[in-house]
Enzyme design. Structure first.
Site, short mmCIF file in Angstrom:
data_model
loop_
_atom_site.label_atom_id
_atom_site.label_comp_id
_atom_site.label_asym_id
_atom_site.label_seq_id
_atom_site.Cartn_x
_atom_site.Cartn_y
_atom_site.Cartn_z
CD1 TRP A 152 -0.45 -1.64 3.06
CD2 TRP A 152 0.38 0.40 3.43
NE1 TRP A 152 0.21 -1.67 4.27
CE2 TRP A 152 0.72 -0.42 4.52
CE3 TRP A 152 0.78 1.73 3.45
CZ2 TRP A 152 1.46 0.03 5.62
CZ3 TRP A 152 1.51 2.18 4.54
CH2 TRP A 152 1.84 1.34 5.60
CG ASN A 153 4.99 1.24 0.79
OD1 ASN A 153 4.62 0.47 -0.08
ND2 ASN A 153 6.21 1.24 1.26
CE LYS A 176 -3.90 -8.96 -3.11
NZ LYS A 176 -4.55 -7.73 -2.67
N GLY A 229 6.11 -6.60 -0.58
CA GLY A 229 5.31 -6.54 0.65
C GLY A 229 6.13 -6.98 1.83
N GLY A 230 5.43 -7.38 2.88
CA GLY A 230 6.11 -7.79 4.11
C GLY A 230 6.78 -9.15 3.98
CG LEU A 252 10.48 -9.88 0.81
CD1 LEU A 252 10.93 -11.19 1.42
CD2 LEU A 252 9.00 -9.92 0.50
CB CYS A 285 10.78 -1.30 1.77
SG CYS A 285 11.14 -0.45 0.24
CD GLU A 386 9.44 -3.46 7.21
OE1 GLU A 386 8.61 -4.37 7.08
OE2 GLU A 386 9.98 -2.90 6.24
P1 NAD Z 1 1.69 -7.11 2.99
O1 NAD Z 1 2.72 -8.18 2.91
O2 NAD Z 1 0.73 -7.14 4.11
O3 NAD Z 1 0.80 -7.08 1.66
C1 NAD Z 1 1.37 -6.97 0.39
C2 NAD Z 1 0.43 -7.54 -0.63
O4 NAD Z 1 0.33 -8.96 -0.44
C3 NAD Z 1 -1.00 -7.00 -0.56
O5 NAD Z 1 -1.49 -6.81 -1.86
C4 NAD Z 1 -1.74 -8.14 0.14
O6 NAD Z 1 -3.12 -8.19 -0.16
C5 NAD Z 1 -1.03 -9.34 -0.44
N1 NAD Z 1 -1.16 -10.57 0.33
C6 NAD Z 1 -1.43 -10.71 1.65
N2 NAD Z 1 -1.46 -12.03 1.98
C7 NAD Z 1 -1.20 -12.72 0.85
C8 NAD Z 1 -1.06 -14.10 0.55
N3 NAD Z 1 -1.21 -15.04 1.48
N4 NAD Z 1 -0.77 -14.46 -0.73
C9 NAD Z 1 -0.60 -13.52 -1.68
N5 NAD Z 1 -0.72 -12.20 -1.45
C10 NAD Z 1 -1.01 -11.80 -0.20
O7 NAD Z 1 2.51 -5.75 2.94
P2 NAD Z 1 1.94 -4.28 3.17
O8 NAD Z 1 1.61 -4.15 4.61
O9 NAD Z 1 0.92 -3.96 2.14
O10 NAD Z 1 3.25 -3.42 2.83
C11 NAD Z 1 4.23 -3.16 3.74
C12 NAD Z 1 5.41 -4.11 3.57
O11 NAD Z 1 5.92 -4.04 2.25
C13 NAD Z 1 6.57 -3.72 4.46
O12 NAD Z 1 7.13 -4.87 5.06
C14 NAD Z 1 7.56 -3.10 3.51
O13 NAD Z 1 8.88 -3.15 3.94
C15 NAD Z 1 7.33 -3.88 2.28
N6 NAD Z 1 7.79 -3.11 1.12
C16 NAD Z 1 8.90 -3.51 0.46
C17 NAD Z 1 9.38 -2.77 -0.61
C18 NAD Z 1 10.59 -3.18 -1.38
O14 NAD Z 1 10.72 -2.75 -2.53
N7 NAD Z 1 11.49 -3.97 -0.85
C19 NAD Z 1 8.71 -1.62 -1.00
C20 NAD Z 1 7.57 -1.24 -0.29
C21 NAD Z 1 7.12 -2.01 0.76
#
Ligand code: NAD
Length: 493
Positions: A152-153, A176, A229-230, A252, A285, A386
């Site tokens: 989301w960020n 997605k 994502g996370g 991540l 991130c 984090e």
């Molecule tokens: P998140 O992991 O909660 O969600 C990310 C995405 O994954 C969302 O679209 C979510 O709906 C989807 N998702 C959730 N469960 C899933 C599953 N079981 N299978 C497939 N998809 C699933 O992350 P967030 O809270 O939206 O974002 C924050 C995280 O993203 C932080 O940890 C941050 O460090 C990381 N991030 C990393 C970078 C990078 O480039 N390294 C950039 C931005 C954010």
């Protein structure tokens, strides 16, 4: 009045098959402002089928790389035209500063121009041979349907890091977006038709990861998952993709060290420490959430960073005067506040903030004050996990070796900052730090031309720069027999 946004499947705007919607709220006032299709596995199947058909049989399959590049460049121009509108949608969803979102969206065309230009410069090789009767060469082919899962960020930027490269390589996509910030992505995807992309090349499904994530990742017609994502979600994605032996790239989280030596220009270093953690309210991130400061300047730097952070103007992210916006969701704000309590209980000394602001105009939004902890040791949870919020941990170190030991003592390896006036030290540190990006006397610089990604548990693969396109290609080797006839298969040679 709430606005409704639609997915794109096979070139057409669609709601979910079930007709269900979910709400999206504005982090600044907590009010619902839009509705997003609440998709299920039937919607996933339809989106993947559309992308699969477009990859195999549609006009995209026979288009030249030059034609693909032209479409990408046209898309870039449309983004530039709609930049204000797209940035406003992002702010309403994620609460980040309009100035930052507008800057990001205005930069997106560079990705589509860069990768559009790269599309027809992917060259194979004629191979040297130890079999003179054979001629062999390689070519680099797309993978097929790529699922892009984004956080989301920075929804449009992080999607673009995947999409521009994968389309230039000739793949098709199912996207997605985060359930928290889907609106801007859906508005953006509507531009693909106008740019002239064939139907089905880019499709989307919106909804919740725990409901449709596995169906997307494990779908048999999906060749690759590109995820940001996370790290917990990243592990689930990696495991799901392993069932079908799929290609995966993961961007991540991090717990990045921002390291200030006593020979640094401290005016610059203090600004770098502030932008490293308080930009985007710490919700990046690459946040420099561990500020490592050499003992001889520890008190001075701690005081100066605290004094600077205390001047931060919290407020409406749409206002140009605002410097720190809200946290994107209510649960995320609670998580940040919980970490602040954990840090206090672990013995860290709170120099600034540590709570929600008291100003009446911020009461409805999901704000946390810029927060700074001193006397943090690297084994505290506040230094290891984090937080994804405006919380800085200041950790003392003695010398270069100590700084390297502390900096690398983490499961993550996304980024690191070094502040020093010694060129030799800068290069020694850049060599020693286990991070995918190292900044010296700067922080947060990223570019379409510079590879970005994590070491250790911060990820797998690289986005941006020329090598990013290789993440979406596979190599084929072709053999041609130049000899007259084929030898007797029962006679060994
Ligand atoms: P998140 O992991 O909660 O969600 C990310 C995405 O994954 C969302 O679209 C979510 O709906 C989807 N998702 C959730 N469960 C899933 C599953 N079981 N299978 C497939 N998809 C699933 O992350 P967030 O809270 O939206 O974002 C924050 C995280 O993203 C932080 O940890 C941050 O460090 C990381 N991030 C990393 C970078 C990078 O480039 N390294 C950039 C931005 C954010």
């Amino acid at each position: 009045m709430t606005e409704r946004f639609l997915n794109i499947v096979n070139g057409a705007p669609v709601a979910s098959g079930s007709g269900h919607w979910f709400d999206s709220a504005n982090p600044y006032d907590g009010k619902v402002w839009s509705q997003i299709p609440h998709c299920d596995t039937a919607d996933v199947n339809a989106a993947v089928a559309s992308a699969h058909a477009a990859y195999n049989t549609g006009p995209w399959a026979t288009m030249t790389a030059t034609q693909r590049g032209k479409l990408l460049r046209r898309l870039g121009d449309l983004i530039a035209r709609d930049a204000e509108k797209l940035a406003q949608l992002e702010v309403r969803d994620n609460g980040k500063l309009y100035a930052e979102m507008l800057g990001q969206v205005k930069y997106l065309p560079e990705y589509y121009h860069y990768f559009g230009g790269l599309a027809d410069k992917i060259e194979g090789s004629v191979l040297p041979t130890d079999k003179p009767e054979m001629f062999s060469y390689t070519k680099h082919e797309p993978l097929g349907v790529v699922v892009c899962i984004t956080p989301w960020n920075s929804p449009l930027l992080l999607l673009t890091w995947k999409l521009a490269a994968l389309l230039a390589a000739g793949n098709t996509a199912v996207i997605k977006p985060s359930e928290i910030t889907s609106a801007a992505t859906l508005a953006f995807l509507a531009l693909f038709k106008e740019a002239g992309f064939p139907d089905g090349v880019v499709n989307s499904v919106t909804g919740f990861g725990h409901e449709i994530g596995a169906a997307l990742v494990e779908h048999p017609q999906v060749a690759k998952v590109a995820f940001t994502g996370g790290d917990a979600t990243g592990r689930a994605v990696y495991q799901g993709a392993a069932k079908g032996l799929k290609h995966v790239s993961l961007e991540l989280g991090g717990k990045s060290p921002n390291i200030i030596f006593d020979d640094a220009n401290l005016d610059d270093a203090v600004k770098g420490a502030i932008s490293g953690i308080f930009a985007a309210s710490g919700q990046t991130c690459i946040a420099g959430s561990r500020l490592l400061v050499q003992r001889s300047v520890y008190d001075e730097v701690s005081e100066r960073v605290t004094a600077f952070a205390a001047t931060a103007q919290l407020g409406d992210p749409m206002q140009a005067s605002t410097q720190v916006g809200p946290i994107t969701t209510r649960p995320q704000r609670q998580k940040v506040l919980d970490y602040i309590e954990i840090a206090k209980n672990e013995g860290a000394r709170c120099l600034l903030g540590g709570k929600t602001p008291e100003a009446a105009d911020l009461a409805e939004g999901w704000f946390v004050e810029p927060t700074i902890f001193a006397d943090v040791s690297n084994d505290m949870r506040i230094a290891r996990e984090e937080v994804f919020g405006p919380v800085l941990s200041i950790i003392p170190f003695e010398d270069e070796a100590d700084a390297i030991r502390i900096a690398n003592d983490t499961i993550y390896g996304l980024a690191a900052g070094v502040w020093t006036t010694s060129m030799r030290r800068a290069i020694r540190m850049a060599d020693a730090l286990k991070a995918g990006t190292v900044w010296v006397n700067t922080y947060r610089a990223v570019s379409v031309m510079a590879p970005f990604g994590g070491m250790k548990q911060s990820g797998i693969g690289r986005e941006n720069g020329q090598e990013a396109i290789r993440e979406f290609l596979q190599t084929k080797c072709v053999w041609l027999n130049l000899a007259d006839g084929v030898p007797n298969p029962f006679v060994m040679r």
